[in-house]
Design a protein around this motif. Structure first.
Motif, PDB file in Angstrom:
ATOM      1  N   LEU A  71      -6.695  55.761   8.324  1.00  0.00           N
ATOM      2  CA  LEU A  71      -7.029  54.976   9.514  1.00  0.00           C
ATOM      3  C   LEU A  71      -7.261  53.512   9.142  1.00  0.00           C
ATOM      4  CD1 LEU A  71      -7.754  54.710  12.490  1.00  0.00           C
ATOM      5  CD2 LEU A  71     -10.084  55.455  11.914  1.00  0.00           C
ATOM      6  N   VAL A  72      -8.017  53.278   8.064  1.00  0.00           N
ATOM      7  CA  VAL A  72      -8.263  51.907   7.621  1.00  0.00           C
ATOM      8  C   VAL A  72      -6.946  51.235   7.246  1.00  0.00           C
ATOM      9  CG1 VAL A  72      -9.345  50.473   5.841  1.00  0.00           C
ATOM     10  CG2 VAL A  72     -10.618  52.372   6.868  1.00  0.00           C
ATOM     11  N   ARG A  73      -6.136  51.932   6.473  1.00  0.00           N
ATOM     12  CA  ARG A  73      -4.853  51.368   6.048  1.00  0.00           C
ATOM     13  C   ARG A  73      -3.977  51.035   7.247  1.00  0.00           C
ATOM     14  NH1 ARG A  73       0.008  53.292   6.254  1.00  0.00           N
ATOM     15  NH2 ARG A  73       1.610  52.261   5.003  1.00  0.00           N
ATOM     16  N   ARG A  74      -3.892  51.969   8.189  1.00  0.00           N
ATOM     17  CA  ARG A  74      -3.043  51.764   9.370  1.00  0.00           C
ATOM     18  C   ARG A  74      -3.504  50.547  10.165  1.00  0.00           C
ATOM     19  NH1 ARG A  74      -3.294  56.663  10.872  1.00  0.00           N
ATOM     20  NH2 ARG A  74      -4.798  56.514  12.576  1.00  0.00           N
ATOM     21  N   THR A  75      -4.802  50.342  10.245  1.00  0.00           N
ATOM     22  CA  THR A  75      -5.337  49.186  10.952  1.00  0.00           C
ATOM     23  C   THR A  75      -4.974  47.893  10.239  1.00  0.00           C
ATOM     24  OG1 THR A  75      -7.210  50.469  11.801  1.00  0.00           O
ATOM     25  CG2 THR A  75      -7.459  48.075  11.760  1.00  0.00           C
ATOM     26  N   LEU A  76      -5.133  47.867   8.927  1.00  0.00           N
ATOM     27  CA  LEU A  76      -4.918  46.636   8.174  1.00  0.00           C
ATOM     28  C   LEU A  76      -3.443  46.244   8.093  1.00  0.00           C
ATOM     29  CD1 LEU A  76      -7.495  47.043   5.265  1.00  0.00           C
ATOM     30  CD2 LEU A  76      -7.771  45.863   7.460  1.00  0.00           C
ATOM     31  N   LEU A  78      -0.462  48.072   0.430  1.00  0.00           N
ATOM     32  CA  LEU A  78      -1.352  48.935   1.211  1.00  0.00           C
ATOM     33  C   LEU A  78      -0.519  50.100   1.731  1.00  0.00           C
ATOM     34  CD1 LEU A  78      -3.575  46.456   3.256  1.00  0.00           C
ATOM     35  CD2 LEU A  78      -4.403  48.370   1.887  1.00  0.00           C
ATOM     36  N   ASP A  79      -0.210  51.013   0.830  1.00  0.00           N
ATOM     37  CA  ASP A  79       0.677  52.110   1.175  1.00  0.00           C
ATOM     38  C   ASP A  79      -0.074  53.436   1.177  1.00  0.00           C
ATOM     39  OD1 ASP A  79       0.255  52.425  -1.539  1.00  0.00           O
ATOM     40  OD2 ASP A  79       2.300  51.883  -2.110  1.00  0.00           O
ATOM     41  N   GLU A  80       0.652  54.507   1.465  1.00  0.00           N
ATOM     42  CA  GLU A  80       0.062  55.838   1.503  1.00  0.00           C
ATOM     43  C   GLU A  80      -0.529  56.219   0.161  1.00  0.00           C
ATOM     44  OE1 GLU A  80      -0.901  59.874   2.575  1.00  0.00           O
ATOM     45  OE2 GLU A  80      -0.686  58.005   3.690  1.00  0.00           O
TER      46      GLU A  80
END
Length: 201
Positions: free
Chosen positions: A94-99, A177-179
């Motif tokens: 969720l954090v990654r997707r937001t950023l 900032l990947d999976e």
């Protein structure tokens, strides 16, 4: 005592005006940063009267504080999978997707930069992150109850440990900032928690 500008939670038409103004403020922040945020421009974007915006919020910091409060309210709730690793992986994703989102990433970068030199923005940002950490902390408490991590584990510190490396990549290093990064952050936080790193003294 008078309510702080932008802090009243209205209904009906006033709620629609607030939603339009906050959306417009977010767009302006994402496009131009804090330095380019102007109440008159926000009013124009939201198609509302300037006097409405000035009367309700009164200043850019008050508008940003209300925007952050709204973002905290609208954020997705935590996930419960029955596994601390999977719960924290959901948080990291969720954090990654937001950023990495073009609008949301730019919006957070602008507000974080502004918070470095504006106390009111900093306070609003701190409240936003405190709310999000508090939302996810129960997944660690549940892991303690299941025996996954030791008693006394500081749930808030575990959640912070998941997102901190992602924000470092976002703001400082520029690393992807990947999976894979999200997975490493979740796994590292879980392993540290299992080892007792986050047990309160």
């Amino acid at each position: 005592m008078a309510a702080e500008p932008g802090s009243v939670r209205p209904g009906g038409r006033t709620a629609r005006v607030r939603a339009a103004v906050l959306a417009a403020a977010g767009d302006a922040l994402a496009e131009h940063g804090m330095a380019g945020l102007d109440l008159a421009d926000v009013a124009r974007r939201a198609d509302v009267g300037r006097t409405t915006v000035y009367r309700r919020w009164g200043s850019v910091p008050a508008l940003v504080a209300d925007l952050l409060a709204d973002m905290a309210e609208q954020s997705l709730p935590r996930v419960e999978t029955g596994s601390l690793l999977e719960d924290l992986l959901a948080n990291a994703r969720l954090v990654r997707r937001t950023l990495v989102d073009p609008r949301q990433g730019a919006l957070f970068k602008a507000m974080i930069a502004a918070a470095a030199c504006d106390d009111r923005t900093a306070d609003a940002l701190h409240r936003f992150y405190a709310a999000r950490i508090a939302e996810w902390a129960p997944c660690v408490d549940q892991a303690v109850e299941r025996g996954e991590v030791p008693p006394g584990t500081d749930a808030h510190e575990v959640v912070r440990a998941v997102s901190a490396p992602l924000y470092y990549r976002f703001l400082a290093s520029g690393d992807p900032l990947d999976e894979a990064a999200a997975r490493r952050c979740a796994r590292a936080a879980v392993e540290a928690a299992r080892a007792g790193v986050f047990v309160s003294d």
